[in-house]
Scaffold this motif. Structure first.
Motif, PDB file in Angstrom:
ATOM      1  N   ALA A   1       1.797   6.474  -7.079  1.00 42.96           N
ATOM      2  CA  ALA A   1       0.644   7.125  -7.741  1.00 42.96           C
ATOM      3  C   ALA A   1       0.712   8.647  -7.422  1.00 42.96           C
ATOM      4  CB  ALA A   1      -0.838   6.601  -6.833  1.00 42.96           C
ATOM      5  N   LYS A   2       1.535   8.958  -6.332  1.00 38.87           N
ATOM      6  CA  LYS A   2       1.648  10.474  -5.904  1.00 38.87           C
ATOM      7  C   LYS A   2       2.831  11.049  -6.527  1.00 38.87           C
ATOM      8  CE  LYS A   2      -1.324  10.388  -1.825  1.00 38.87           C
ATOM      9  NZ  LYS A   2      -1.468  10.217  -0.618  1.00 38.87           N
TER      10      LYS A   2
ATOM     11  N   LYS B   1       0.915  -1.160   0.068  1.00 35.21           N
ATOM     12  CA  LYS B   1       0.122   0.075  -0.035  1.00 35.21           C
ATOM     13  C   LYS B   1       0.773   1.342  -0.019  1.00 35.21           C
ATOM     14  CE  LYS B   1      -3.541   2.233   2.865  1.00 35.21           C
ATOM     15  NZ  LYS B   1      -4.292   2.256   4.169  1.00 35.21           N
ATOM     16  N   HIS B   2       1.852   1.345   0.762  1.00 34.12           N
ATOM     17  CA  HIS B   2       2.819   2.498   0.779  1.00 34.12           C
ATOM     18  C   HIS B   2       3.561   2.497  -0.471  1.00 34.12           C
ATOM     19  CE1 HIS B   2       3.328   3.157   5.588  1.00 34.12           C
ATOM     20  NE2 HIS B   2       2.162   3.002   5.193  1.00 34.12           N
TER      21      HIS B   2
ATOM     22  N   MET C   1       2.808  11.705   1.174  1.00 34.84           N
ATOM     23  CA  MET C   1       2.815  10.174   0.651  1.00 34.84           C
ATOM     24  C   MET C   1       2.749   9.473   2.006  1.00 34.84           C
ATOM     25  SD  MET C   1       5.463   9.970  -2.284  1.00 34.84           S
ATOM     26  CE  MET C   1       5.453  11.163  -3.750  1.00 34.84           C
ATOM     27  N   LEU C   2       1.897   8.271   2.154  1.00 30.99           N
ATOM     28  CA  LEU C   2       1.755   7.615   3.289  1.00 30.99           C
ATOM     29  C   LEU C   2       3.224   7.037   3.831  1.00 30.99           C
ATOM     30  CD1 LEU C   2      -1.249   5.224   2.347  1.00 30.99           C
ATOM     31  CD2 LEU C   2      -1.247   7.155   4.014  1.00 30.99           C
TER      32      LEU C   2
ATOM     33  N   GLN D   1       2.670   1.644  -3.631  1.00 28.53           N
ATOM     34  CA  GLN D   1       1.611   2.131  -4.466  1.00 28.53           C
ATOM     35  C   GLN D   1       1.024   3.469  -4.290  1.00 28.53           C
ATOM     36  OE1 GLN D   1      -1.550  -0.892  -4.199  1.00 28.53           O
ATOM     37  NE2 GLN D   1      -0.282  -2.795  -5.425  1.00 28.53           N
ATOM     38  N   ASP D   2       0.905   3.957  -2.961  1.00 32.20           N
ATOM     39  CA  ASP D   2       0.419   5.158  -2.907  1.00 32.20           C
ATOM     40  C   ASP D   2       1.562   6.119  -3.228  1.00 32.20           C
ATOM     41  OD1 ASP D   2      -1.405   7.216  -1.091  1.00 32.20           O
ATOM     42  OD2 ASP D   2       0.776   7.544  -0.443  1.00 32.20           O
TER      43      ASP D   2
ATOM     44  N   THR E   1       6.440   2.193   8.096  1.00 34.23           N
ATOM     45  CA  THR E   1       6.062   1.149   6.910  1.00 34.23           C
ATOM     46  C   THR E   1       6.435  -0.226   7.667  1.00 34.23           C
ATOM     47  OG1 THR E   1       6.704   2.373   5.467  1.00 34.23           O
ATOM     48  CG2 THR E   1       6.920   0.357   4.755  1.00 34.23           C
TER      49      THR E   1
END
Length: 480
Positions: A346-347, A339-340, A378-379, A342-343, A385
């Motif tokens: 995407a950003k 998830k981290h 970003m996350l 991919q986020d 993580t």
């Protein structure tokens, strides 16, 4: 090498192995998904019995001299070192850590026993000069009492001995609750304590549901102190639960460690330090580098070198030769890492190494990853993580780097790389963290205090401070 351990876990209460009649918790190898052992599913009843056993043993154990307790701990240290290969194998089986790292953890764990065997002899009180001729004033140090330790899965040996060593040296007795993911190492450590002739009741082990066992620990008045390593969320709950009895707490909680690489850093040293901090234990440590801030003048070169070295890291089963990155502990951990990444992509982040994972049945691996062009939206820059992802953000000045580094509720560990001594001192002073590694990616040591500021916990483990946490201060005024 066979994957099934011969150890069949049991509860250890009052010097006796118990729990065969209870339901079992299954323990799986995170690298293969195979069953490697079982431990009893203890509840409130067994936990209360363990607390009572520790309570009954406290008077005799605390009455021993520091030298007598030290002798027991020295025997325990020797037993751990004799069985270090077996312990390391258990760690890899139930946690997935590569064998060289697992062997290093066992030695580190044993060193806490040896250090505090000696430190217990140096618990000093003091005499205060009196303001009256007929009065004497003294300060005594005495053990807290029964201690409950709740330990995590990522260092199943070292996080236990870092609590056990000072507690026993100070004269306390203990109830230990290990993680349900990695209880077999704790069981083996209790077997070795028994072989060391540590008296019955001094050490007790219960395995089972965290919520049930913690509830009994936190409400039982015979437990005078709780020492916990784990998430900040759980730590806050323990603080709330401790209020009813004003129970003493030591909490080593979550981290979100920054690394600052300034433009006068030794780049090779900085890259090696980042890799040592970030990818140790597959990024599953509370002091792992989680955010990397690099000055603009060296940013591109640093990222290139970091990506090149990261690509050389070998992923696989911890028993395989040359493996440096083992599995993530479970599916939830894998999904968070994914998830981290991919986020971030995407950003606008760019993957320059890794960026993907692979799974088998109940086994989850993620390739060590380097991300460039990240930012604080970003996350990966906001959340811990706990996986092998190194996000690198460009900064213009050291002031910007420090401001971003401190922009978090956490304050466990931070790192900086610079060859300028004056600059390094100024940055280290400004970092709101309990541990600072300056040109050092692995600062932890048994003789140094370990712990955090802000929401990363309270109290310190290791060093002289580590034994202070298990002592009460008593002032005695004597009229003559």
């Amino acid at each position: 090498m066979p994957t099934r351990t011969p150890v069949e876990g049991q509860l250890y209460i009052g010097g006796k192995w118990r729990g065969q009649e209870l339901d079992k918790i299954k323990v799986y190898n995170p690298a293969t998904g195979e069953l490697v052992g079982e431990v009893p599913k203890a509840g409130a009843k067994e936990t209360a019995e363990a607390i009572e056993a520790a309570h009954q043993a406290f008077e005799s154990w605390s009455s021993l001299t520091a030298h007598e307790r030290s002798a027991y701990l020295e025997q325990y240290y020797q037993q751990i070192m004799v069985h270090k290969e077996e312990l390391a194998r258990l760690i890899t089986l139930e946690m997935g850590k590569p064998q060289p790292e697992a062997q290093g953890e066992v030695v580190y764990a044993a060193d806490f026993i040896k250090w505090f065997a000696e430190e217990g002899k140096r618990i000093y009180g003091r005499t205060i000069p009196s303001h009256l001729p007929h009065k004497r004033m003294q300060v005594w140090k005495q053990p807290v009492g029964v201690v409950a330790a709740i330990t995590p899965w990522n260092f199943p040996a070292a996080m236990l001995t870092r609590k056990l060593g000072p507690a026993l040296a100070a004269g306390c007795t203990m109830v230990i609750k290990p993680s349900g993911e990695t209880p077999l190492t704790a069981v083996k450590l209790m077997e070795l304590a028994e072989k060391s002739d540590i008296p019955a009741g001094v050490l007790n082990l219960v395995t089972g549901p965290s919520s049930v066992i913690a509830q009994e620990i936190m409400t039982n008045p015979k437990v005078r102190k709780v020492t916990f390593t784990g998430s900040t969320e759980v730590g806050k709950k323990l603080i709330e639960q401790s209020a009813g009895q004003v129970k003493k707490l030591s909490l080593e909680l979550g981290g979100h460690a920054p690394i600052i690489v300034l433009d006068d850093a030794d780049l090779d040293q900085a890259v090696d330090g980042v890799i040592a901090s970030k990818f140790r234990n597959t990024g599953q440590t509370c002091v792992c580098a989680n955010r990397i801030y690099v000055q603009a003048g060296i940013y591109d070169t640093f990222v290139e070198r970091l990506a090149e070295k990261t690509k050389q890291l070998k992923v696989g089963n911890g028993f395989e030769t040359g493996v440096q990155i083992g599995p993530l502990i479970n599916r939830e951990a894998y999904e968070k890492v994914e998830k981290h990444v991919q986020d971030a992509v995407a950003k606008g982040a760019q993957v320059v190494a890794g960026g993907f994972g692979f799974t088998r049945e109940k086994a989850y691996f993620y390739q060590p990853t380097v991300l460039r062009d990240v930012h604080h939206g970003m996350l990966v820059m906001k959340e811990e993580t706990f996986g092998p992802v190194a996000p690198v953000q460009k900064v213009d000045t050291e002031e910007e780097a420090v401001q971003l580094a401190n922009d978090t509720p956490y304050g466990l560990a931070a790192y900086l790389f610079t060859q300028n001594v004056a600059r390094g001192i100024k940055v280290a002073e400004k970092l709101d963290y309990g541990i600072v590694g300056w040109n050092d990616g692995v600062p932890s040591a048994v003789q140094a205090p370990f712990g955090g500021m802000k929401e990363s916990g309270m109290g310190r483990e290791g060093g002289y401070e580590g034994i202070e946490a298990f002592l009460e201060t008593k002032y005695v005024a004597i009229g003559l």
